[in-house]
Write a protein that holds these residues in place. Structure first.
Motif, PDB file in Angstrom:
ATOM      1  N   VAL A  41       1.004  -1.062   0.019  1.00  0.00           N
ATOM      2  CA  VAL A  41      -0.155   0.134   0.089  1.00  0.00           C
ATOM      3  C   VAL A  41       0.683   1.227  -0.090  1.00  0.00           C
ATOM      4  O   VAL A  41       1.782   1.473   0.669  1.00  0.00           O
ATOM      5  N   VAL A  42       0.572   2.227  -1.006  1.00  0.00           N
ATOM      6  CA  VAL A  42       1.231   3.411  -0.778  1.00  0.00           C
ATOM      7  C   VAL A  42       0.206   4.595  -0.756  1.00  0.00           C
ATOM      8  O   VAL A  42      -0.745   4.553  -1.499  1.00  0.00           O
ATOM      9  N   GLU A  43       0.528   5.573   0.268  1.00  0.00           N
ATOM     10  CA  GLU A  43      -0.525   6.543   0.531  1.00  0.00           C
ATOM     11  C   GLU A  43       0.017   7.646   0.848  1.00  0.00           C
ATOM     12  O   GLU A  43       1.290   7.695   1.379  1.00  0.00           O
ATOM     13  N   GLN A  44      -0.511   8.909   0.614  1.00  0.00           N
ATOM     14  CA  GLN A  44      -0.070  10.260   0.926  1.00  0.00           C
ATOM     15  C   GLN A  44      -0.005  10.216   2.448  1.00  0.00           C
ATOM     16  O   GLN A  44      -1.035   9.575   3.280  1.00  0.00           O
ATOM     17  N   HIS A  72      -0.310  23.178   4.191  1.00  0.00           N
ATOM     18  CA  HIS A  72       0.886  22.524   4.442  1.00  0.00           C
ATOM     19  C   HIS A  72       1.567  21.651   3.499  1.00  0.00           C
ATOM     20  O   HIS A  72       2.681  21.710   3.030  1.00  0.00           O
ATOM     21  N   TYR A  73       0.831  20.386   3.183  1.00  0.00           N
ATOM     22  CA  TYR A  73       1.235  19.510   2.504  1.00  0.00           C
ATOM     23  C   TYR A  73       1.608  19.641   1.137  1.00  0.00           C
ATOM     24  O   TYR A  73       2.699  19.392   0.626  1.00  0.00           O
ATOM     25  N   TYR A  74       0.507  20.487   0.403  1.00  0.00           N
ATOM     26  CA  TYR A  74       0.909  20.684  -0.841  1.00  0.00           C
ATOM     27  C   TYR A  74       1.713  21.710  -1.200  1.00  0.00           C
ATOM     28  O   TYR A  74       2.501  22.033  -2.183  1.00  0.00           O
ATOM     29  N   SER A  75       1.936  22.791   0.031  1.00  0.00           N
ATOM     30  CA  SER A  75       3.297  23.690  -0.173  1.00  0.00           C
ATOM     31  C   SER A  75       4.400  22.857  -0.395  1.00  0.00           C
ATOM     32  O   SER A  75       5.119  23.516  -1.232  1.00  0.00           O
ATOM     33  N   THR A  76       4.289  21.883   0.515  1.00  0.00           N
ATOM     34  CA  THR A  76       5.825  21.439   0.612  1.00  0.00           C
ATOM     35  C   THR A  76       5.779  20.327  -0.786  1.00  0.00           C
ATOM     36  O   THR A  76       6.877  20.548  -1.415  1.00  0.00           O
ATOM     37  N   ARG A 120      17.006  17.430  -7.841  1.00  0.00           N
ATOM     38  CA  ARG A 120      17.245  17.884  -6.491  1.00  0.00           C
ATOM     39  C   ARG A 120      17.480  16.959  -5.447  1.00  0.00           C
ATOM     40  O   ARG A 120      16.708  16.814  -4.641  1.00  0.00           O
ATOM     41  N   GLY A 121      18.240  15.809  -5.911  1.00  0.00           N
ATOM     42  CA  GLY A 121      18.410  14.714  -4.770  1.00  0.00           C
ATOM     43  C   GLY A 121      18.700  15.182  -3.219  1.00  0.00           C
ATOM     44  O   GLY A 121      18.312  14.560  -2.349  1.00  0.00           O
ATOM     45  N   GLU A 122      19.225  16.546  -3.199  1.00  0.00           N
ATOM     46  CA  GLU A 122      19.572  16.721  -1.806  1.00  0.00           C
ATOM     47  C   GLU A 122      18.506  17.104  -1.040  1.00  0.00           C
ATOM     48  O   GLU A 122      18.598  17.189   0.184  1.00  0.00           O
ATOM     49  N   GLY A 123      17.106  17.496  -1.695  1.00  0.00           N
ATOM     50  CA  GLY A 123      16.163  17.664  -0.872  1.00  0.00           C
ATOM     51  C   GLY A 123      15.178  16.583  -0.387  1.00  0.00           C
ATOM     52  O   GLY A 123      14.583  16.333   0.669  1.00  0.00           O
ATOM     53  N   TYR A 124      15.547  15.462  -0.857  1.00  0.00           N
ATOM     54  CA  TYR A 124      14.680  14.148  -0.846  1.00  0.00           C
ATOM     55  C   TYR A 124      15.384  13.381   0.294  1.00  0.00           C
ATOM     56  O   TYR A 124      16.447  13.065   0.102  1.00  0.00           O
ATOM     57  N   ARG A 125      14.440  12.701   1.085  1.00  0.00           N
ATOM     58  CA  ARG A 125      15.139  11.636   2.172  1.00  0.00           C
ATOM     59  C   ARG A 125      14.033  10.463   2.187  1.00  0.00           C
ATOM     60  O   ARG A 125      12.980  10.412   1.825  1.00  0.00           O
ATOM     61  N   VAL A 126      14.600   9.387   2.251  1.00  0.00           N
ATOM     62  CA  VAL A 126      13.819   8.073   2.481  1.00  0.00           C
ATOM     63  C   VAL A 126      14.316   7.757   3.935  1.00  0.00           C
ATOM     64  O   VAL A 126      15.236   7.881   4.701  1.00  0.00           O
ATOM     65  N   GLU A 127      13.143   7.645   4.660  1.00  0.00           N
ATOM     66  CA  GLU A 127      13.227   7.314   5.941  1.00  0.00           C
ATOM     67  C   GLU A 127      12.342   5.959   6.212  1.00  0.00           C
ATOM     68  O   GLU A 127      11.383   5.593   5.692  1.00  0.00           O
ATOM     69  N   GLU A 128      12.972   5.281   7.177  1.00  0.00           N
ATOM     70  CA  GLU A 128      12.352   3.998   7.705  1.00  0.00           C
ATOM     71  C   GLU A 128      11.558   4.359   9.201  1.00  0.00           C
ATOM     72  O   GLU A 128      12.053   4.988   9.816  1.00  0.00           O
ATOM     73  N   PRO A 155       7.570  14.174   5.633  1.00  0.00           N
ATOM     74  CA  PRO A 155       7.232  12.996   4.985  1.00  0.00           C
ATOM     75  C   PRO A 155       6.066  13.239   4.110  1.00  0.00           C
ATOM     76  O   PRO A 155       5.128  13.978   4.491  1.00  0.00           O
ATOM     77  N   LEU A 156       6.119  12.828   2.848  1.00  0.00           N
ATOM     78  CA  LEU A 156       5.178  13.119   1.833  1.00  0.00           C
ATOM     79  C   LEU A 156       4.287  12.016   1.345  1.00  0.00           C
ATOM     80  O   LEU A 156       3.063  11.779   1.401  1.00  0.00           O
ATOM     81  N   ILE A 157       4.928  10.806   1.319  1.00  0.00           N
ATOM     82  CA  ILE A 157       4.340   9.529   0.920  1.00  0.00           C
ATOM     83  C   ILE A 157       5.222   8.409   1.667  1.00  0.00           C
ATOM     84  O   ILE A 157       6.173   8.441   1.892  1.00  0.00           O
ATOM     85  N   THR A 158       4.123   7.336   2.030  1.00  0.00           N
ATOM     86  CA  THR A 158       4.687   6.188   2.690  1.00  0.00           C
ATOM     87  C   THR A 158       4.210   5.106   2.064  1.00  0.00           C
ATOM     88  O   THR A 158       3.076   4.688   1.328  1.00  0.00           O
ATOM     89  N   THR A 159       5.209   4.043   1.773  1.00  0.00           N
ATOM     90  CA  THR A 159       5.218   2.710   1.298  1.00  0.00           C
ATOM     91  C   THR A 159       4.860   1.672   2.570  1.00  0.00           C
ATOM     92  O   THR A 159       6.100   1.767   3.333  1.00  0.00           O
TER      93      THR A 159
END
Lengths: 152, 493
Positions: free
Chosen positions: B357-360, B378-382, B459-467, B480-484
């Motif tokens: 499942v992937v969701e916002q 806030h979400y869509y501004s980001t 712009r790889g420097e802005g994106y992060r993967v978090e567990e 955080p913007l989307i979650t798998t």
């Protein structure tokens, strides 16, 4: 075609003798040797070599050269089944230009490994699918890999 | 009030000067909220427009006898009082900051104070919030006036903020004037080809969809290890962009490819074409090229809740391993009573080895409109901010339109029409947990692959993967913007 060259040698008794000299060697006559040499080049050198002349450009299209380039420093050595998949998707040369070269340009310090190669293959596969889906190469396919000013 | 008169006079001169800039509508359409704040408002207006030293300008009476919108009575009294309460601290700070140099109003020349667009940005956000609050309390006159002001303020901003504000303003306007078309999953206002192009551009411009697909695929690949026949049921078929990468990975896996069956589910096409069938044909073409045995079935359904397990032709689980996949589709069921429970029931009947499942990652489904509005702003501004790095402006625009539709649905629609009901991971975890699912942790392979993928974006420097508890989240800077996430049935079921 190698020409036999016949030379004249001056001997001590002032007589001149005909001698067979070593036949002239031209790399252009031996495509298999040329391929072996090109196979050992790195990416930029290979691209330069492909620009030397029409013959070299044609020889450089030999996909095995690019296969070698893609798999260099990848351990363990990928299986042979990859070859059929890659050639179905467009070949190694295309894979290199579309995916691997921009990948390395974007992340020059990355350790090129099996994982990186697999990711490139997946992106290559998506690109192939996009082309058959949209009909022509969509303008944005794999665009994210291309840097704004790509002088490589 | 003499000072106010002088200021109005100066403002009028300036408005006349900037006629060609199109700011003239500011002269006629502005709304005065609170007479006591009029002085400070005028100050701010003057400083923003950076007037030349005004001296001895003619008094233009038309300013005072102007249109009805200057009539403060038009604004209900309670609105004004409430309005002034809404900026307790910030506005007074602004007032202090900008009126320091104007202690004597009899000055005809004023020192120039450069006010950058930051102030306008703050004003814009406040106007948006005030408008949302007005809408919530059904104060439509005030809301209408505010929406117009938002439009002008938005123009003064640059980049992401302007676009976000414009989309939100449009959505608010639709809500106020009840103009929203029925925003169901099928958007008849756009042709299918155009929708497809928006989707493809969004796919290529930013990493969100790629992240979703690659992380879900990795989970599915690991769950399918050792299986000879596999079946994927995709709730979010769209153009089938997720599956080429999985098929390639299956083709090259150790032990050879399994036999791959795909069931794609999607909404009906606007032009009644069999678009799902077409997608299946293209995937079959790919499968043949890479020598993977492939079987496909497409299902058209208005809503996932219309599905039944019997339609899916499930085979015994000993012969076939099934995975269920849903990318940005489950939240659409939350507006329909019993919808999500029905779908969970169907999934349990399917008995998948994994349910990806992937969701916002945001709560846009609260009961209070204002809360939803704030969260989504806030979400869509980001999200829009992260798009700013896209190299091609055309791609950026296409992606923004794609997201703008979501904003419109979220803000302007209500009831079953409102389908963009995003929820956070913790909310979804509760739902899954209470329905008999347990989390399946996404491994380090998925994490590494996602990190490399993100590093490849411009712009790889802005994106992060978090567990997060075995789930992977894609963040822009710290948000955080989307979650798998991946789920499997608990042993009881």
């Amino acid at each position: 075609m190698s020409k036999k060259r016949i030379g004249m040698v001056e001997k001590s008794n002032n007589k001149r003798q005909r001698v067979n000299l070593v036949p002239e060697f031209s790399i252009n006559d031996h495509h298999d040797v040329l391929v072996e040499i090109l196979r050992r080049l790195d990416g930029p050198s290979l691209c330069s070599a492909a620009c030397v002349c029409r013959l070299w450009s044609a020889v450089a299209r030999n996909d095995s050269i690019w296969e070698e380039l893609c798999f260099r420093q990848v351990s363990p050595r990928p299986s042979l089944s990859i070859r059929s998949v890659v050639s179905a998707l467009g070949g190694y040369r295309r894979l290199y230009f579309l995916c691997i070269r921009p990948f390395l340009a974007r992340l020059p310090k990355i350790l090129w490994s099996q994982d990186q190669l697999q990711l490139s293959l997946s992106l290559y596969c998506v690109h192939y699918y996009e082309r058959i889906y949209v009909g022509a190469a969509p303008p944005s396919s794999l665009m994210f890999l291309r840097m704004p000013v790509n002088v490589v | 009030m003499a000072e106010v008169a002088l200021k109005l006079e100066q403002l009028e001169t300036m408005m006349g000067n900037v006629q060609e800039d199109g700011l003239a509508h500011l002269a006629t359409d502005t709304v005065h909220y609170n007479p006591a704040e009029l002085y400070s408002w005028l100050d701010n207006m003057l400083t923003e427009l950076n007037p030349p030293a005004a001296s001895g300008s003619k008094v233009n009476n038309s300013f005072f006898t102007g249109g009805g919108e200057y009539d403060l009575k038009a604004i209900p009294g309670s609105a004004i009082c409430r309005r002034s309460n809404q900026f307790p601290v910030d506005s007074s700070n602004r007032v202090v900051g900008t009126t320091v140099t104007t202690t004597t109003a009899s000055e005809s020349t004023r020192p120039l104070i450069l006010v950058d667009s930051q102030d306008n940005g703050v004003r814009l956000v406040h106007a948006l919030m005030a408008c949302a609050e007005a809408v919530q309390s059904s104060n439509l006159t005030l809301a209408e006036a505010l929406v117009k002001q938002i439009g002008f303020l938005a123009v003064s901003q640059a980049g992401a903020m302007r676009k976000v504000a414009t989309y939100f303003a449009e959505a608010l306007a639709r809500r106020i004037y009840r103009l929203s078309p029925p925003q169901t999953q099928i958007d008849h206002s756009l042709s299918d080809t155009l929708q497809m192009h928006f989707y493809m551009h969004f796919y290529e411009t930013c990493p969100y969809l790629k992240f979703a697909h690659f992380t879900a695929n990795q989970a599915i690949l690991e769950a399918f290890e050792g299986k000879k026949r596999v079946h994927v049921i995709d709730f979010s078929m769209n153009q089938g962009l997720q599956w080429p990468a999985l098929m390639q990975a299956l083709a090259l896996r150790e032990g050879g490819p399994p036999s791959f069956r795909l069931t794609g589910i999607g909404p009906p096409a606007a032009d009644n074409s069999d678009h799902l069938h077409e997608v299946g044909c293209k995937l079959a073409q790919l499968a043949e090229a890479i020598h993977v045995e492939f079987e496909y079935r497409g299902f058209v359904a208005n809503s996932l809740a219309d599905l039944d397990a019997s339609m899916l032709e499930l085979r015994p689980s000993e012969t076939e391993a099934v995975a269920v996949n849903s990318v940005f589709e489950l939240h659409k069921l939350l507006g329909r009573p019993g919808g999500i429970e029905k779908v969970f029931g169907v999934v349990k009947q399917i008995k998948p080895v994994i349910f990806t499942v992937v969701e916002q990652e945001s709560n846009h489904n609260g009961p209070v409109f204002l809360d939803r509005f704030t969260e989504s702003l806030h979400y869509y501004s980001t999200l829009f901010d992260s798009l700013e790095g896209a190299p091609s402006s055309q791609d950026k625009v296409m992606s923004e339109v794609y997201l703008g539709k979501q904003i419109c649905n979220l803000v302007a629609c209500e009831g079953p029409d409102r389908v963009e009901r995003h929820e956070t991971l913790s909310q979804w975890s509760n739902r899954f947990g209470s329905s008999g699912f347990v989390p399946a942790h996404l491994g380090s392979n998925a994490f590494k692959q996602a990190s490399t993928l993100l590093a490849l974006f411009n712009r790889g420097e802005g994106y992060r993967v978090e567990e997060n508890n075995g789930c992977l989240m894609l963040s822009w800077h710290t948000r955080p913007l989307i979650t798998t996430s991946a789920w499997k049935l608990s042993a009881v079921h």
